[in-house]
Structures are given as structure tokens and as C-alpha cells.
Design a protein around this motif. Structure first.
Motif, mmCIF file in Angstrom:
data_model
loop_
_atom_site.group_PDB
_atom_site.id
_atom_site.type_symbol
_atom_site.label_atom_id
_atom_site.label_comp_id
_atom_site.label_asym_id
_atom_site.label_seq_id
_atom_site.Cartn_x
_atom_site.Cartn_y
_atom_site.Cartn_z
ATOM 1 N N SER A 176 0.828 -1.202 0.000
ATOM 2 C CA SER A 176 0.000 0.000 0.000
ATOM 3 C C SER A 176 0.864 1.253 0.000
ATOM 4 C CB SER A 176 -0.913 0.012 1.226
ATOM 5 O OG SER A 176 -1.762 -1.122 1.229
ATOM 6 N N PRO A 177 0.583 2.202 -0.883
ATOM 7 C CA PRO A 177 1.305 3.487 -0.850
ATOM 8 C C PRO A 177 0.997 4.233 0.443
ATOM 9 C CG PRO A 177 0.122 3.179 -2.927
ATOM 10 C CD PRO A 177 -0.366 2.125 -1.997
ATOM 11 N N ASP A 190 -14.009 8.701 -13.603
ATOM 12 C CA ASP A 190 -14.177 7.252 -13.481
ATOM 13 C C ASP A 190 -12.830 6.533 -13.522
ATOM 14 O OD1 ASP A 190 -16.916 7.349 -13.251
ATOM 15 O OD2 ASP A 190 -17.298 7.068 -15.387
ATOM 16 N N ARG A 191 -11.918 7.022 -14.347
ATOM 17 C CA ARG A 191 -10.588 6.407 -14.432
ATOM 18 C C ARG A 191 -9.842 6.554 -13.110
ATOM 19 N NH1 ARG A 191 -7.559 5.516 -18.432
ATOM 20 N NH2 ARG A 191 -5.899 6.936 -17.742
ATOM 21 N N LEU A 192 -9.978 7.711 -12.476
ATOM 22 C CA LEU A 192 -9.265 7.942 -11.212
ATOM 23 C C LEU A 192 -9.750 6.989 -10.118
ATOM 24 C CD1 LEU A 192 -9.168 11.851 -11.131
ATOM 25 C CD2 LEU A 192 -7.333 10.287 -11.799
ATOM 26 N N VAL A 237 -3.215 4.825 -14.209
ATOM 27 C CA VAL A 237 -3.520 5.634 -13.028
ATOM 28 C C VAL A 237 -2.735 5.057 -11.860
ATOM 29 C CG1 VAL A 237 -5.326 6.504 -11.505
ATOM 30 C CG2 VAL A 237 -5.832 6.109 -13.928
ATOM 31 N N ARG A 238 -1.884 5.895 -11.232
ATOM 32 C CA ARG A 238 -0.974 5.407 -10.196
ATOM 33 C C ARG A 238 -1.126 6.244 -8.926
ATOM 34 N NH1 ARG A 238 2.346 5.756 -14.912
ATOM 35 N NH2 ARG A 238 2.756 3.694 -15.811
ATOM 36 N N LEU A 239 -1.102 5.558 -7.807
ATOM 37 C CA LEU A 239 -1.121 6.196 -6.491
ATOM 38 C C LEU A 239 0.228 5.947 -5.835
ATOM 39 C CD1 LEU A 239 -2.714 7.686 -4.263
ATOM 40 C CD2 LEU A 239 -3.446 5.444 -3.424
ATOM 41 N N GLY A 240 0.985 7.024 -5.644
ATOM 42 C CA GLY A 240 2.323 6.865 -5.080
ATOM 43 C C GLY A 240 3.216 6.021 -5.969
ATOM 44 N N PRO A 274 0.435 1.335 -9.738
ATOM 45 C CA PRO A 274 -0.815 1.297 -10.510
ATOM 46 C C PRO A 274 -1.990 0.852 -9.624
ATOM 47 C CG PRO A 274 0.962 0.246 -11.733
ATOM 48 C CD PRO A 274 1.486 0.500 -10.352
ATOM 49 N N LEU A 275 -3.112 1.512 -9.786
ATOM 50 C CA LEU A 275 -4.274 1.159 -8.975
ATOM 51 C C LEU A 275 -4.708 -0.290 -9.215
ATOM 52 C CD1 LEU A 275 -6.569 4.329 -9.158
ATOM 53 C CD2 LEU A 275 -4.893 3.695 -7.423
ATOM 54 N N THR A 276 -4.462 -0.801 -10.421
ATOM 55 C CA THR A 276 -4.841 -2.171 -10.723
ATOM 56 C C THR A 276 -3.998 -3.188 -9.962
ATOM 57 O OG1 THR A 276 -3.382 -2.058 -12.666
ATOM 58 C CG2 THR A 276 -5.744 -1.641 -13.015
ATOM 59 N N ARG A 277 -2.877 -2.746 -9.352
ATOM 60 C CA ARG A 277 -2.044 -3.652 -8.562
ATOM 61 C C ARG A 277 -2.431 -3.639 -7.089
ATOM 62 N NH1 ARG A 277 2.928 -4.998 -9.353
ATOM 63 N NH2 ARG A 277 2.382 -6.347 -7.590
#
Length: 575
Positions: A341-342, A378-380, A391-394, A397-400
Motif C-alpha cells: 500500500s502506498p 471514473d478512471r481515477l 492511473v498510479r497512487l504513489g 498502478p491502482l490495478t495492482r
């Protein structure tokens, strides 16, 4: 009796309609078994009554033996008590089985709806889900209901056959051979009934969906004068559904007629053979009366058997629709090997558009095409049909990430958000916020007047989809609910499009303070909202082409100025 709803409905076997029905039956096997037990006792009690009556006639009345007559009368009375008691218990378990099957299915569908989230409306129509709740539940429950009587019918059929064989081999063989032959005659009707029933079920779902669309858009339809167009469409579809229903009814009527006619013919044959044996002196008067009783009784198990076949067909049609919904998978599936988790407060970045959200700031996204900014929102939040790794958090990728974590940390409230029916407090504080937090959220959303106007305040009742509120009131309550989720990143799509300028000004000023220290994204082209944002990002053809404050972009970006000032002119014209 079982407590409903169940704490856990279990994991359904939805590979086929038959497997699903078997899974439902296994899940309530103890009440099903008890219902079958009492069904067997109940129908077997009726099956032996003619034999007891025949013995009473032969050994009591014909032999003029009062003691024997009293004895068999007492036996008959005892059997009647057993039949009455078992009949009551059979009915109680039948109702329990019906309700259990229906409740389990409701819980399964509700859990699947929650699991699918935004995926559901993209794959299944609203009318289809509604039809499951209004039609299919009854069909599934009826399968479990009739099972107890069917078990009794099977056992009583063999019981009567044994009794008749002991009295007359010919009559016993007539029953043993005749009943299966009757079922074979009815059998060819079952396949077309199932096909036509499935077609009718599909049309019912489509019609329910059309009705939902009309009701949901009635105000818009009246505004553009489109009521007649949709009324004509609904009439056309309803007539198609009616014709399909009549096609089902044709086969069903033949089946129902045969359920009466064929057993009736069979009973006449049994009575005729018995009467001939009585005239020839091969059976006694009591045995003849018993044969008449058996002939009348055999109507019950025969009709129960055909009813069971009919309801199983309807249940399979219903189970197929349920299996279709249960087989759906969300667009955002489980992550087998989630990334770490970021850290809280990490930057959210969309590589496709170039949008970079600075943690703790209020960012507004402006687009000349509102659909573009809504798609970006919606993508966010990973609410698109085909999520990607851009789309990446820290940097992750959000999909991970685990989907539950994404939903907890990033909340998207779009223009399609609505209010559910129930107590207002429960509809707003969905994450258990206290009254102080609710009051603060309502203040930020400038919705105090809505609370004051609602009878009972927070304890007041919200109508279905919040229909008792105006568009602006619903929008402000939806905004308050989004604020109460208090996520790390909140994405708001056109949160003030239905309110007046004064209300929008208050919301814009209060939103920044309410969300201080947390990341907030607002898609809007309203100058009042844009002026309150820390950063404004201008989206053109799927890319961020300019960023800055609202006033900076007005001075440096002509395309932005044209988009925003046109919005201001439209607002002024509306006012």
C-alpha cells in the motif's frame, strides 16, 4: 423454524440451472426433509383410509359385528388425527422452504449487486434484476414448496399399488403400469412449455427495463414532449410480451386439461374393473368401496406429480436467469499478488491525461466536453469497463492494489449518484459518522434547509431515489454523503450543477475548508467553483493542456477563457 434472512447465504453453484436448484435444496435439506416426511405421512394417511373403510364394511357392517365396527371406526379416527396433524406440519415446512429459497436468492443477488458495483448496469439491465425479484423468486420457492407433496405422492402411489396387488393382481398392475404411461403422455408438452416460458421470461425482463426507463425519465420526457413516443414503444413491447404469455398459456392450458382428463380416465378404468370383479363375486362389497376410494385418491398423487414437473420447469427457467447474474464478474477483479500500500497522502497521477493531483489540495478539472472530464473521474476511481495501469497512487498502478483498498481510499461521486429509500440519517452516515460530522457535512453542502424542511429531520424518511426532494436538494444531500465518507481522495463530478449561484458560492467556499489537508478533485466549468480551487487543470481531447489558478488561466489560455466564460453566460441566462 429458521431465522430469516440468513447470516450467510453461502456460495451458490451457478454452473447450470439444475446445479443451482440442487444447491438451494442442499442448503435447506433439514427443513426439506422434514417437509417430505410430513408430506409422506399426510398423503399415506389418506391412502390407507379406503382400506380401513373397506374392512369396516366387511367385518363390521356386513358381518354385523359391532365390536369390529367400533374398532375400525376408532382406527379411522386416529388416522384422521394423524393426517390433520401431519398436514399442518407439512404446510408449515412447505412455507418455510418457500421463504428460505426466496430469501437465500435475494441475499445472493444483493451480495452480487454490491460486488459488481458499477459493472452491473453495464452488463445487466435494471429490468432484468427487477424481474428476478418479482417473478423468479416465486418460481424458485414453489419448487421447494411442492417437493414435500411430491414425495408424499410417490410413496402413497406405491402404497396404494401394494394394497391393490394384495387384493387383485390385475388392479395392482393397472396402477403400476398406468401411472407411468400417463406421465409419458404428458411428457412431450414439458419441453415446449420450458422454451416458451424462457422466451416469455426474457420479454418480461425487457418490458420491466422499459418501464423503469420511462418512470426514471418521466420529467425529461414531459419537458421535450416525448411521452407519446415512449408510450407507443411500451405498448408495442407489452403486446409482444402478452403474445408470448398467451403462447405459454396455450401449452399450459393443454397441460392443465390433461392433468384432469387423463387421471379421470384412469380412475374410470380402475372403477370399471373393480365393479366387474364385484359383480363376478371376486371381491367383497367392502373391497369395492375401497376401490372407489382409491380411484378418487389416485387423482391427488397424479396431479401432484404433473404439478411438480410443471413447477420444476418454471424453476429451471428462473434459475437460469439467476445463474446469469451470479456468473458476472466485476471489471475490477481480485488481485492475486497486490502491491504494498502506498503511504497516506501519496500523489495520484494519470499518465494518459497527464493529470497530477498534489496531495492535500483542491483540484478542478475543466473540459469543453463534460463527458471527457466525467470519464477521467471514473478512471481515477477505477470505475471504467477496462481499467488500465496508467492511473498510479504513489507510483503504484491502482490495478495492482487490492480493490477494497482502492474503494476505501478513493471515492467517486458522480451525477448518477442517488439516495436510497429509508431514514435520512442512515442514508447519509453510511460509514457510521456521528451527528456532529453529519451536521458539518450538511453545512458544507449548504443542505441545512433540506434537513429543516424534512418532517423528522435526520429521522425523517427518504422516498425511493429521493423523489420527494428537488434536483438541487438531492444533489446537495449526495454531496453531504460523499463528504461523510471522508476518503483520502474524493472525486466529485459536477457537484453543483443543479443549484443556484448563491448556494454554489457557499458550497465552493466551504468545500475547500472541509477538505483541508486531503486531496479533492472537482470536475466543473463553473467560475464560482473554479475560483475556489487551488489548481485548475484544463482538459482538451483527453490531455491536460494547461494548469494554474482560475485567474491565471483566464489570462493565459484563450481556449480555457472561452469555455469558462461561455459557462458563465449560460448561468446568467438561466438566472
Amino acid at each position: 423454524m429458521r431465522k430469516l434472512p440468513l447470516d450467510d447465504p453461502g456460495t451458490a453453484d451457478h454452473r447450470s440451472p439444475g446445479r443451482f436448484l440442487w444447491w438451494v435444496a442442499k442448503g435447506q435439506w433439514h427443513t426439506l426433509a422434514m417437509g417430505m416426511l410430513f408430506g409422506i405421512i399426510w398423503m399415506s394417511s389418506q391412502a390407507v383410509m379406503p382400506a380401513v373403510i373397506g374392512r369396516a364394511i366387511d367385518r363390521g357392517i356386513a358381518a354385523k359385528d359391532t365390536g369390529e365396527l367400533v374398532k375400525y371406526a376408532a382406527i379411522l379416527f386416529a388416522i384422521g388425527l394423524v393426517q390433520a396433524g401431519s398436514g399442518i406440519m407439512r404446510h408449515r415446512f412447505a412455507v418455510t422452504n418457500w421463504l428460505t429459497a426466496a430469501y437465500r436468492t435475494v441475499q445472493l443477488i444483493a451480495r452480487q449487486v454490491v460486488r459488481l458495483g458499477g459493472t452491473l448496469p453495464r452488463k445487466v439491465s435494471t429490468g432484468e434484476v427487477v424481474a428476478i425479484g418479482t417473478t423468479d423468486l416465486s418460481s424458485l420457492g414453489q419448487v421447494m414448496d411442492v417437493t414435500a407433496r411430491f414425495a408424499g405422492a410417490v410413496v402413497s402411489f406405491f402404497l396404494v399399488s401394494v394394497i391393490l396387488l394384495r387384493t387383485s393382481v390385475t388392479l395392482g398392475l393397472v396402477v403400476l403400469v398406468g401411472v407411468p404411461l400417463l406421465m409419458l403422455v404428458i411428457g412431450p408438452l414439458l419441453a415446449p412449455l420450458q422454451r416458451r416460458g424462457a422466451t416469455h421470461r426474457e420479454l418480461m425482463g425487457s418490458l420491466s427495463n422499459t418501464a423503469s426507463d420511462i418512470v426514471g425519465g418521466l420529467r425529461v420526457l414531459r419537458g421535450i414532449g416525448g411521452e407519446q413516443v415512449f408510450l407507443t414503444r411500451y405498448r408495442r413491447e407489452s403486446q409482444t410480451t402478452r403474445r408470448a404469455g398467451v403462447a405459454v398459456a396455450r401449452v399450459q392450458s393443454v397441460l392443465d386439461a390433461l392433468q384432469v382428463f387423463l387421471p379421470g380416465v384412469f380412475v374410470v378404468v380402475v372403477v370399471w374393473i373393480g365393479a366387474r370383479y364385484a359383480v363376478a363375486g371376486r371381491i367383497s362389497a367392502g373391497e369395492l368401496v375401497a376401490f372407489y376410494g382409491y380411484a378418487a385418491f389416485l387423482m391427488i398423487p397424479l396431479r401432484t406429480a404433473t404439478e411438480y414437473a410443471n413447477k420444476v420447469i418454471r424453476g429451471r427457467v428462473a434459475a437460469r436467469r439467476v445463474c446469469t447474474v451470479l456468473a458476472l464478474e466485476p471489471d475490477l477483479g481480485p488481485v492475486t499478488d497486490p502491491a504494498p500500500s502506498p503511504a497516506v497522502g501519496s500523489e495520484l497521477y494519470d499518465a494518459r491525461t497527464g493529470l497530477r493531483l498534489v496531495p492535500g489540495r483542491l483540484t478542478a478539472v475543466v473540459s469543453d466536453q463534460p463527458d471527457e472530464s466525467a470519464e477521467l473521474a471514473d478512471r481515477l476511481g477505477l470505475h471504467t469497463a477496462t481499467p488500465d495501469d496508467e492511473v498510479r497512487l504513489g507510483g503504484v498502478p491502482l490495478t495492482r492494489l487490492d480493490p477494497a483498498e482502492v474503494r476505501r481510499r478513493i471515492v467517486v461521486s458522480d451525477t448518477g449518484s442517488t439516495l436510497f429509500m429509508g431514514r435520512l440519517r442512515d442514508r447519509l452516515a453510511i460509514r457510521g459518522a456521528d451527528d456532529a460530522a453529519v451536521a458539518r457535512a450538511l453545512l458544507t453542502a449548504s443542505a441545512e434547509d433540506v434537513l429543516d424542511a424534512l418532517d423528522g429531520g435526520l429521522e425523517g424518511h427518504v422516498a425511493e431515489k429521493g423523489r420527494s426532494f428537488s434536483g438541487g436538494q438531492r444533489q446537495r444531500l449526495v454531496l453531504a454523503r460523499a463528504l461523510l465518507t471522508d476518503p483520502e481522495i474524493l472525486v466529485l463530478v459536477e457537484p453543483t450543477s443543479a443549484v443556484d449561484a448563491h448556494t454554489e458560492s457557499r458550497i465552493a467556499a466551504r468545500l475547500r475548508e472541509h477538505r483541508a489537508g486531503r486531496t479533492t478533485v472537482v470536475t466543473s466549468s463553473s467560475p464560482l467553483m473554479l475560483d475556489a480551487a487551488d489548481t485548475v487543470a484544463f482538459l482538451v481531447d483527453g490531455r491536460i493542456v494547461a494548469t494554474g489558478t482560475h485567474r491565471e488561466l483566464l489570462d493565459t489560455c484563450p481556449a480555457y477563457r472561452l469555455t469558462v466564460t461561455r459557462e458563465a453566460e449560460l448561468e446568467e441566462a438561466v438566472r
